[in-house]
Structures are given as C-alpha cells and as structure tokens.
Design a protein around this motif. Structure first.
Motif, PDB file in Angstrom:
ATOM      1  N   LEU A 411       0.842  -1.189   0.000  1.00  0.00           N
ATOM      2  CA  LEU A 411       0.000   0.000   0.000  1.00  0.00           C
ATOM      3  C   LEU A 411       0.883   1.246   0.000  1.00  0.00           C
ATOM      4  O   LEU A 411       1.953   1.261   0.625  1.00  0.00           O
ATOM      5  CB  LEU A 411      -0.897   0.014   1.235  1.00  0.00           C
ATOM      6  N   PRO A 412       0.470   2.297  -0.704  1.00  0.00           N
ATOM      7  CA  PRO A 412       1.297   3.514  -0.747  1.00  0.00           C
ATOM      8  C   PRO A 412       1.378   4.189   0.618  1.00  0.00           C
ATOM      9  O   PRO A 412       0.470   4.060   1.441  1.00  0.00           O
ATOM     10  CB  PRO A 412       0.562   4.395  -1.754  1.00  0.00           C
ATOM     11  N   GLN A 413       2.456   4.911   0.845  1.00  0.00           N
ATOM     12  CA  GLN A 413       2.671   5.610   2.110  1.00  0.00           C
ATOM     13  C   GLN A 413       2.424   7.111   1.991  1.00  0.00           C
ATOM     14  O   GLN A 413       2.124   7.770   2.985  1.00  0.00           O
ATOM     15  CB  GLN A 413       4.105   5.370   2.597  1.00  0.00           C
ATOM     16  N   GLN A 414       2.544   7.661   0.772  1.00  0.00           N
ATOM     17  CA  GLN A 414       2.326   9.097   0.589  1.00  0.00           C
ATOM     18  C   GLN A 414       0.829   9.395   0.548  1.00  0.00           C
ATOM     19  O   GLN A 414       0.048   8.663  -0.077  1.00  0.00           O
ATOM     20  CB  GLN A 414       2.980   9.574  -0.712  1.00  0.00           C
ATOM     21  N   ALA A 415       0.452  10.461   1.197  1.00  0.00           N
ATOM     22  CA  ALA A 415      -0.969  10.801   1.319  1.00  0.00           C
ATOM     23  C   ALA A 415      -1.633  10.972  -0.044  1.00  0.00           C
ATOM     24  O   ALA A 415      -2.752  10.489  -0.269  1.00  0.00           O
ATOM     25  CB  ALA A 415      -1.139  12.071   2.159  1.00  0.00           C
ATOM     26  N   LEU A 416      -0.967  11.665  -0.991  1.00  0.00           N
ATOM     27  CA  LEU A 416      -1.570  11.887  -2.303  1.00  0.00           C
ATOM     28  C   LEU A 416      -1.774  10.584  -3.044  1.00  0.00           C
ATOM     29  O   LEU A 416      -2.838  10.349  -3.644  1.00  0.00           O
ATOM     30  CB  LEU A 416      -0.681  12.827  -3.125  1.00  0.00           C
ATOM     31  N   VAL A 417      -0.782   9.696  -2.979  1.00  0.00           N
ATOM     32  CA  VAL A 417      -0.891   8.416  -3.682  1.00  0.00           C
ATOM     33  C   VAL A 417      -1.952   7.537  -3.011  1.00  0.00           C
ATOM     34  O   VAL A 417      -2.662   6.780  -3.678  1.00  0.00           O
ATOM     35  CB  VAL A 417       0.473   7.703  -3.734  1.00  0.00           C
ATOM     36  N   GLN A 418      -2.088   7.653  -1.709  1.00  0.00           N
ATOM     37  CA  GLN A 418      -3.159   6.937  -1.007  1.00  0.00           C
ATOM     38  C   GLN A 418      -4.523   7.395  -1.485  1.00  0.00           C
ATOM     39  O   GLN A 418      -5.419   6.579  -1.741  1.00  0.00           O
ATOM     40  CB  GLN A 418      -3.024   7.152   0.505  1.00  0.00           C
ATOM     41  N   GLN A 419      -4.668   8.696  -1.637  1.00  0.00           N
ATOM     42  CA  GLN A 419      -5.937   9.244  -2.125  1.00  0.00           C
ATOM     43  C   GLN A 419      -6.217   8.766  -3.550  1.00  0.00           C
ATOM     44  O   GLN A 419      -7.344   8.421  -3.895  1.00  0.00           O
ATOM     45  CB  GLN A 419      -5.894  10.771  -2.092  1.00  0.00           C
ATOM     46  N   ILE A 420      -5.151   8.706  -4.364  1.00  0.00           N
ATOM     47  CA  ILE A 420      -5.307   8.243  -5.745  1.00  0.00           C
ATOM     48  C   ILE A 420      -5.794   6.799  -5.777  1.00  0.00           C
ATOM     49  O   ILE A 420      -6.712   6.451  -6.532  1.00  0.00           O
ATOM     50  CB  ILE A 420      -3.962   8.400  -6.499  1.00  0.00           C
ATOM     51  N   LEU A 421      -5.181   5.944  -4.952  1.00  0.00           N
ATOM     52  CA  LEU A 421      -5.588   4.537  -4.920  1.00  0.00           C
ATOM     53  C   LEU A 421      -7.035   4.408  -4.464  1.00  0.00           C
ATOM     54  O   LEU A 421      -7.816   3.652  -5.064  1.00  0.00           O
ATOM     55  CB  LEU A 421      -4.667   3.740  -3.991  1.00  0.00           C
ATOM     56  N   ALA A 422      -7.392   5.123  -3.418  1.00  0.00           N
ATOM     57  CA  ALA A 422      -8.780   5.063  -2.923  1.00  0.00           C
ATOM     58  C   ALA A 422      -9.755   5.505  -4.006  1.00  0.00           C
ATOM     59  O   ALA A 422     -10.795   4.867  -4.243  1.00  0.00           O
ATOM     60  CB  ALA A 422      -8.914   5.922  -1.673  1.00  0.00           C
ATOM     61  N   TYR A 423      -9.429   6.591  -4.690  1.00  0.00           N
ATOM     62  CA  TYR A 423     -10.295   7.123  -5.742  1.00  0.00           C
ATOM     63  C   TYR A 423     -10.416   6.136  -6.897  1.00  0.00           C
ATOM     64  O   TYR A 423     -11.507   5.939  -7.460  1.00  0.00           O
ATOM     65  CB  TYR A 423      -9.726   8.462  -6.219  1.00  0.00           C
ATOM     66  N   SER A 424      -9.306   5.494  -7.247  1.00  0.00           N
ATOM     67  CA  SER A 424      -9.334   4.543  -8.371  1.00  0.00           C
ATOM     68  C   SER A 424     -10.276   3.385  -8.095  1.00  0.00           C
ATOM     69  O   SER A 424     -10.809   2.767  -9.022  1.00  0.00           O
ATOM     70  CB  SER A 424      -7.921   4.014  -8.645  1.00  0.00           C
ATOM     71  N   LEU A 425     -10.461   3.085  -6.795  1.00  0.00           N
ATOM     72  CA  LEU A 425     -11.319   1.967  -6.401  1.00  0.00           C
ATOM     73  C   LEU A 425     -12.721   2.441  -5.991  1.00  0.00           C
ATOM     74  O   LEU A 425     -13.471   1.691  -5.366  1.00  0.00           O
ATOM     75  CB  LEU A 425     -10.661   1.207  -5.251  1.00  0.00           C
ATOM     76  N   ASP A 426     -13.010   3.723  -6.319  1.00  0.00           N
ATOM     77  CA  ASP A 426     -14.336   4.315  -6.097  1.00  0.00           C
ATOM     78  C   ASP A 426     -14.656   4.555  -4.624  1.00  0.00           C
ATOM     79  O   ASP A 426     -15.825   4.491  -4.210  1.00  0.00           O
ATOM     80  CB  ASP A 426     -15.437   3.440  -6.728  1.00  0.00           C
ATOM     81  N   PHE A 427     -13.602   4.837  -3.827  1.00  0.00           N
ATOM     82  CA  PHE A 427     -13.819   5.260  -2.447  1.00  0.00           C
ATOM     83  C   PHE A 427     -13.603   6.763  -2.359  1.00  0.00           C
ATOM     84  O   PHE A 427     -12.735   7.322  -3.043  1.00  0.00           O
ATOM     85  CB  PHE A 427     -12.853   4.526  -1.501  1.00  0.00           C
ATOM     86  N   GLU A 428     -14.338   7.409  -1.482  1.00  0.00           N
ATOM     87  CA  GLU A 428     -14.259   8.856  -1.352  1.00  0.00           C
ATOM     88  C   GLU A 428     -12.907   9.297  -0.815  1.00  0.00           C
ATOM     89  O   GLU A 428     -12.350  10.308  -1.245  1.00  0.00           O
ATOM     90  CB  GLU A 428     -15.379   9.358  -0.419  1.00  0.00           C
TER      91      GLU A 428
END
Length: 956
Positions: A411-428
């Motif tokens: 799982l990514p550790q950077q906040a922006l990349v975490q947000q990107i992963l969540a968004y890609s999977l349709d999570f807010e």
C-alpha cells in the motif's frame, strides 16, 4: 480549444486533493497534444474517463505524453472500447513480423506498452471487470512468449536444421507457465515464471553438429533475454526460471524423460504445490500433451493425500512467520489476510483431495473456491467471503501496480498516492477504503486460521523446521534465542554446514527425506538439556558419521522418544556420541529406556550371550567375533547410560564392566576350545563340550574388579596336564602342550583382532612369566616355581590383584593356593618397603605425564597408584601372619582387611577408600566426557595431601 475546456463539458467529480493534479495533467497534455490528437475527445466515454485514468496512473499518463498518437490509435481503432481484444494479440504480432532480433525486441516492447495502457485504461475507467483484466494480461504474455519463441526457433532451424521426433515429425519445445500465468490470473505488473522442456533428445548433423539439448538451450536463453532485458523501450516481461528442476543449479531445459525422473524421485513437496497451476503457454502443443500427462500423477495422488499436511503445515508456518515482519503488514499479497492466504486455502484442498475429486484439478482459484462450496468442503458463507475478498484484493493489487507499472504489492505511504488509490477503487477517501480493506483482510485471516489451525506444538515444530531449512536466517536466530541457545549464530551456522557437508550431500533422496523429518525434531527437543549448544554439535558429528546408513536416522525419526534418549546421553557425554558413531548398531538400544538404563547382571549377561551365540554356526569364526563385539558394545552402552543418569555408583559401574568382560571371556574360551577340539580332538582327561586343563587369570583392574570404560585386559594363561607330550584324540592330533598354546593363541586372536566392529578387548599378556619373552601359556607347576624363585617384587605386587576368571575349576583351586603361598612368603620388611617405593618412584617418573597445574589421577603424588602400592605393600607384608588377606583382589576390601588386622588405622583406611573411590568416579566421568584422567591442581587438594601423608607414614 484547450483540453481543460473540452473536459469541463464532461462532469467528472474529483476529490479535492486531486484537483491540482488534474490541472497539472491538463496543462501537460495541452502542451503535448496537437489538434488531431484532441479529436479523440469527441468520444464521450473516452472524454469522461481521461481525468480519472490519468490521475490514477502515472504510467498511462507518461506513456501518452511520450507518444501522443498512442491513445489516438487505441480510440480510433476501437481497441480501447473493445472488451474482446485478447484473441487479436497473436494475429496483430504475426501481421508485422520482425526481421531481426533487435526489431523483435523493439516490436514486443512497443506492443506491450500499447496493450498495457489499454488494459489499465479499461480497468481504471471501470469498463473492464477483474476477469477481463486478468485474462487480457495473461493472453498478452502468452502472445509475446509465442511470438519470440517462433522467431528464435525459425532462426535456429535455418542455422542448424530442424529437430524431429523418432517418427520424423518436426517438434519444438514446450513452455510451461507457472503461478498466475498458468492460472490465467496474471496481475498487472507481474513477472512470469517459466519452465522449459522438450520431448526427445537427438543430434542435428545437417549443417553443423549440435545436440537437441544445446539447440533448445540456445533458444531458451535468447527467449529469456528478449523478454526480460530492459532497453530504451522498456521490457516485455520480467522472466523467472528458478522453478525448474534443481532450480538455478539445474539445466535450463530438460527432456520429458528427465522431467519425469526428477518429479518421481527428487522433487520436493512444495514443487507439487507450485505445479498445481502449471499450464502450457507456448511451444509445441502436440508434444505438450505428453508432458502434461507425465506431470499430472506427481501433482494429484490417487488417494487422499494426508501426507501433504506436513508440508502444508510447514508452508503455513512460514506464512505466519512472514506476517510478523513489519514490512509485510501493508502488503496485499503476502500480508495478513492477503491474496496468498486465499490461494493457499484452495491449493491445500487441491493437493490433499485433487487425486479423488477431479473437479479440483483446475487452476483458477475462483473456480476452485466454487468447487469447495459444491463439494461441501467449506461453508458456503466462507467461500462467498473468500471470493469477494479475492476479487477485491486483486483489484487493489492491479491498481497499485497500474500507478507506475511497478511490481509492488505494498500500500502507498504518501498521502496523495493513497488518495489516488482510494479514488481509483471508487472510495471517497483513504480512510473509508482502508476500513473496507481491513475488514476484508480480517475475514480472510479468520478463515485461514480456521482451516489451518496450528497448536502450540505445531508452531514449535514448524519453527524448528524453519531453522533446518535455513530459508530465513533472521527468524531462525530469533527462535534459537527464544530456545535458550548460548550462541544462536554459531548453532545456525553449524546446522547449515552440516547440511552441506559431504556425507549429507551424498545421501540418497530417501535418506535426505528422513533427515528433513528428523532434524526439526532434534532442534525442537534439544532445549530439554542445559548445554544445548554443545549437545547439538556432538549429535551433528554423530549424524554426519552415520549419514550413509539411513536406517539409524530413520529409527530416530520414527521414534521421538529414542531421539530424546540420545539427546540426554549426548548432553552428558561426548564419549557416547563417539561410541555410537563407531558402532551405529547401538542406535537400537535407544528404543527401550527400561533396558537402556538397567544394565544386566552377570547371570543375565551369560544367558543373553549364550542365546546370541547359539545362533552362530560353530565354524563361522568371523560371525562369532562380530556377535561378541556387538554384545560388548550394547552392554557397555547400557552401563554408561545408567552411569550418566546417576543410577549406578562407581563401585557398581566397575562391577558391571567386569561382569561383561567375564561373560565374554567365558564364551571366548569355550568357543576357542570347540574350534580346536573339532580339528585336533581333546587332550587326555578332558571332554569336547567343556574346556579342561586351562585357566585364565586376570590382573590389574580386571583382577581387582575395577574395570573402566576403556580398560584393556591384563591376562595370564595357565594350563595343567600330566604329560605335555601326550597327544590329542582327533583326526589331526597334536601334543597337549601344543594344543594349549594354540588355545591361548586362538583366545588372543578372538579378543584383539581388529574388525569393522572394532577390537573386542585389547589384551595385555606381559604379566606372564618372563613377560614378552616367555611362553604364551604357562604350566601351572612352572608358574609357582617362577613366582617363588625368579619373579621380581613388582610381580608379587601384581599378584595381589591376580584373580581366576574362567576355565577349569580344578585349576582355579590350584592357582588360588599358589597365590596364597606366594603372598604369604616371608619377607624382609625394610627391603620390601625399599623395593616397593623404588618401583613407585620409577613409575611416577616414566608414567606421570601431567602438565604443570594438573593432577594425574593415577600417577601423580597422592593419586591412585600411591593407594594401590600402600595396599600391595600391606598385603605382601602381612599375609604371612593373616592368610585371609589373600582372599580378595579388590583394593577396597583389601583396605578393610588391612584395617581389621591392625596394619593401618581405621581412619586412614577409610580416608584411602574415600580417595580411591572419588578418584575412580571422577576418572570414569572424565572418560565419558572424552577427557583424560586428570584434574586441576586445585581438585582433590585435601584428599591428595592426606593420601601423601599416609604414604609417608608407611613408605618413607
């Protein structure tokens, strides 16, 4: 018109943290795309997906910026919006064949980038479900492999000719895809595991002689290079071939016969686990059917394979150990509740039940989970949870890898990349995604633990197994520390050195399998002793010595209690390990602790030895000597074992060791007598079934009933017959004197002949009249004459411990009468004292080899020899006045007799007795520790001083 203007017409919701990223992307694309390229945005589906896909995949974004025509081509060709593209991969590559290796490398890399952009776009845009994504990735890999293989095969055939089967049919290699490639489940940025094989060996001689093996090996090397090598255009697929037979040390490609032989005779259990997903992905599919048929019986046994549980438990434990690593906690494949646990559950059922349940002989884990539900092997809700979890986790895995086309599962550790992963999977946001992920993983881990529940004992066994396999040094050292080893690193190194030692490497596959079962048991159980480090070292040396004889290691592997006995004994005594290494047959003695720690008394020894010898052909001298040696070793081990655990005091230890020697000597005499009488007949007045006219007299420790573990036997052979010239009554008669001489020679031969099973006893006959220059056997009349008229004082001293041990009882009476008369001879006490003292001083000068600061238990001042000489002086001085002193031969009872007759004060006699027993006890245990019979100067200091005081009183 700008891209941002075009996209603003499509209402795409982006989370606030991604707004600035989206603006940057639009600006970059605006600068790079021409008006022609912007035309693709006329497609609403494409336009609606651009911002999401480009925000979620740096790889797609960079690929588009690197080649603006890439997306234009994908949209205009209809490929981007098509859900059925994988059937076209192969034809697209065939339509544009490469004319050189360099052109092929460039073509495959550009093609791979185009299709990977397409696959990622469709996945991130939500146009493709998981099954389409995995199927496309697998088909893409297969097409690239087959295209490259065809190219290199054609090039090789042009250069060397075409390989053919025995029937003349041309053929190619078979390429097996392992893991997710084999199961049509390839993840986005996965490597590919390949195994190569070919049907038959042969020789090409058309253009330049080359074997089929070399021909195909060259093709495989080129294939791996063109797929794996990174160039300016990137790579095609990272390629791993380490799952092939023998791994990195094995040939790159093998014949079908070689493969079959390997999987039948040498493959390990984990290779069955790996082969579940094996599938041909390229090459000669006609001969490939034959290879598949060869491998299938290796993977799927015809019976319920509960034997696989052992290996599965080991694999499960390794998984559990990995989960403890901090770097695994955020790994969606290897971490807790990850993809691997789901796969492991399915494959475990396949290994165990696949031979009977053909529905389980499939590769895709989702299909297998459905079969487990249908067969009621798992609860329906557990299967449903695993299916959902698998699909969820595989999507997460793909989206992590699609971000930068990197082979990572973390799982990514950077906040922006975490947000990107969540968004890609349709999570807010990240938190809502992480909550769902944790919930999914927790459900998987609960099912995993339920299916593969391990007891604490199982955990200990698997931890020990991990140490033996050596796959994880860090975890192994942690276990060894927990188990109380003093130097875990040295222990770990010793185990690995043992595993690679020459004797172990030479073991058969069966033997290696036994060792793989035995060693974890040993590692698990050895903490039961205090000196575990040194005990393990001793046992490793023992195992190395017997590595070529699987039966003994099997005995321990199948009988853990016997292993525990060995550990206990090895902890207490290195001598035990050395003894068993020399005589491995003694492993059998470990099976029954009741007999092991209860040595036999003399009557039982006689009975057991008689029973064993009754099985031996009377004419088989070699077998006779083997049985005698085995009997001695077995019973010596029993005494040592009882001694080590403290069951026997030193006096009793010597009694048992003496009884063993006596029982053996009795049989040696009787068997030697039979051998000679069968050949020559009997001397006058004797019978064939009983040795007559012959006696064996013991001296030294044997005579004094004080044998130690390594003692030799001091013997004198006596015979008695009226006429030494009288002939025996057999077919080959000899005179009686010659008969008894040969009898003595035969006895010595049986005792000290060196065989594979060792020497029975070292035999010292120098105490006979005239020593080495005298006759081997002595007539009893001549013996008394010698002792009275020619013997030295030291020979009379030796006679104090001279004891009849076996032979003609009439000779026993004669010998004991002679001994009593010689001991009772009148002596000048002053002269006797001087001779005894001078002999003692000479002995000390020549035999005391102890270094400064050490105490030689026997020869140093105040030691055993001083006590023995005091006793011998007393007996020679007093027997004339007290004939009862000639009764016994052991120093303890002689000391009691001398005290009773007033020669020595009772307190001094008691002190000498205490010192004598203490020295002998210490010496016994020094032998068992593999040490010499010495002590530190500080040891026994007070006792030594008292012994020396008494010596001064009597001898100075």
């Amino acid at each position: 018109m700008s891209l941002q203007t075009v996209l603003s017409q499509h209402h795409v919701h982006l989370p606030d943290p991604l707004q600035s990223l989206a603006q940057s992307i639009c600006q970059q694309l605006d600068e790079k795309l021409s008006a022609d390229d912007l035309a693709v945005f006329a497609d609403d589906a494409f336009a609606n997906s651009v911002l999401k896909v480009c925000c979620c995949s740096q790889f797609v974004r960079d690929s588009w910026l690197r080649d603006p025509r890439l997306l234009t081509d994908l949209v205009s060709s209809g490929d981007l919006l098509s859900s059925n593209r994988n059937d076209a991969y192969r034809s697209d590559l065939l339509n544009n064949p490469a004319d050189s290796e360099a052109a092929l490398a460039k073509q495959l890399r550009q093609f791979r980038r185009r299709e990977m952009v397409r696959i990622a776009w469709r996945d991130l845009a939500g146009w493709a479900d998981l099954d389409e994504t995995l199927s496309d990735l697998t088909a893409l890999a297969e097409a690239c492999i087959q295209t490259a293989l065809d190219f290199f095969y054609q090039q090789a055939c042009k250069r060397w000719g075409t390989p053919t089967l025995h029937n003349g049919t041309p053929f190619n290699i078979v390429v097996l895809g392992m893991g997710k490639l084999g199961a049509w489940e390839l993840n986005y940025s996965s490597d590919i595991d390949l195994i190569f094989a070919y049907a038959e060996d042969g020789l090409l001689t058309e253009k330049k002689e080359i074997s089929y093996g070399e021909f195909f090996t060259r093709i495989c090397r080129s294939l791996i290079k063109v797929l794996d090598e990174t160039t300016v255009d990137g790579f095609v697929f990272r390629t791993d071939v380490r799952l092939r037979p023998f791994g990195d040390s094995g040939p790159l490609i093998m014949t079908f016969d070689g493969m079959e032989n390997y999987y039948l005779t040498q493959a390990r259990e984990w290779e069955r686990y790996a082969m579940i997903k094996a599938r041909q992905v390229a090459g000669d599919f006609e001969t490939g059917k034959q290879l598949a048929a060869l491998i299938k019986p290796f993977v799927y046994r015809r019976y319920l394979d509960y034997g696989a549980f052992e290996e599965l438990r080991s694999l499960k434990f390794q998984i559990m150990q990995e989960l403890k690593r901090k770097d695994r906690m955020d790994n969606v494949k290897l971490g807790p509740g990850g993809i691997r646990e789901v796969e492991f559950i399915g494959q475990a059922f396949q290994l165990i039940r696949g031979g009977q349940e053909h529905a389980l002989q499939q590769r895709e884990i989702q299909v297998i989970l459905g079969v487990l539900d249908e067969l009621k092997l798992m609860r329906a809700d557990d299967v449903a949870n695993l299916k959902f979890a698998y699909r969820f986790l595989r999507r997460v895995e793909n989206h992590i890898q699609q971000y930068q086309d990197r082979q990572t599962h973390d799982l990514p550790q950077q906040a922006l990349v975490q947000q990107i992963l969540a968004y890609s999977l349709d999570f807010e946001d990240w938190d809502s995604f992480k909550q769902e992920l944790d919930k999914v993983r927790k459900s998987v881990q609960a099912i995993f633990d339920q299916v593969f529940s391990l007891s604490e004992q199982d955990n200990q066994q698997q931890a020990a197994r991990l140490v033996w396999t050596g796959v994880d040094e860090e975890q192994s050292l942690e276990y060894l520390i927990d188990q109380g080893f003093t130097d875990p690193q040295a222990v770990y190194t010793a185990l690995q050195d043992f595993k690679t030692s020459h004797p172990v490497k030479r073991m058969t596959r069966k033997g290696a399998g036994v060792l793989d079962r035995l060693m974890p048991l040993l590692i698990e159980r050895i903490p039961c002793v205090e000196n575990r480090d040194v005990t393990l070292t001793r046992i490793l040396q023992l195992f190395e010595a017997v590595a070529g004889r699987n039966v003994y290691l099997s005995l321990l592997a199948e009988n853990p209690d016997a292993l525990t006995q060995l550990i206990t004994l090895s902890s207490a005594s290195p001598w035990i390990c050395e003894f068993m290494a020399e005589y491995p047959i003694l492993f059998d003695e470990l099976l029954d602790p009741r007999s092991l720690f209860e040595p036999l008394k003399k009557a039982d020894l006689r009975r057991d030895l008689q029973r064993e010898l009754d099985k031996v052909d009377s004419g088989d001298g070699e077998q006779l000597m083997i049985v005698l040696r085995q009997f001695k070793h077995q019973n010596l081990l029993r005494v040592a074992a009882a001694d080590i655990v403290g069951v026997l005091p030193v006096m009793i230890v010597s009694d048992y060791l003496t009884w063993i020697a006596e029982a053996i000597l009795e049989q040696v005499l009787e068997r030697a007598w039979r051998i000679l009488t069968d050949k020559h007949g009997c001397p006058p007045n004797t019978q064939a079934d009983k040795a007559g006219g012959f006696a064996i007299v013991a001296f030294g420790k044997f005579g004094g009933i004080e044998l130690g573990y390594a003692s030799d036997l001091d013997l004198v052979f006596l015979y008695g017959c009226a006429d030494g010239n009288a002939m025996t009554n057999g077919e080959k008669p000899i005179n009686s004197g010659q008969f008894y001489l040969r009898l003595g020679q035969k006895i010595r031969h049986i005792l000290d002949t060196k065989m594979l099973s060792g020497v029975l006893y070292e035999c010292d006959l120098r105490l006979r009249p005239n020593g080495d220059s005298g006759l081997l056997v002595t007539h009893i009349d001549q013996y008394e004459n010698y002792l009275r008229d020619q013997a030295w004082t030291w020979e009379h001293q030796a006679l104090v411990r001279g004891r009849f041990v076996t032979g003609d009882l009439s000779l026993k009476a004669e010998y004991e009468a002679i001994r009593a008369r010689i001991l009772a001879l009148p002596r000048d006490l002053g002269e006797l004292k001087q001779q005894v003292r001078e002999m003692r001083e000479k002995m000390r000068e020549h035999l005391d080899s102890s270094a400064a600061g050490t105490f030689d238990l026997k020869q140093s001042k105040g030691g055993i020899a001083d006590i023995e000489f005091i006793v011998q002086f007393g007996v020679l001085a007093e027997t004339a006045n007290n004939s009862s002193l000639a009764t016994y031969t052991d120093n303890v009872r002689l000391l009691e007799g001398l005290a009773a007759h007033g020669f020595i004060q009772a307190d001094d006699a008691a002190l000498l007795k205490k010192a004598y027993i203490s020295y002998r006890d210490y010496g016994h245990h020094q032998v068992l520790q593999g040490e010499s019979a010495t002590a530190s100067d500080a040891e026994f200091m007070e006792l030594r001083a008292q012994v020396d005081r008494i010596w001064q009183t009597f001898m100075e």
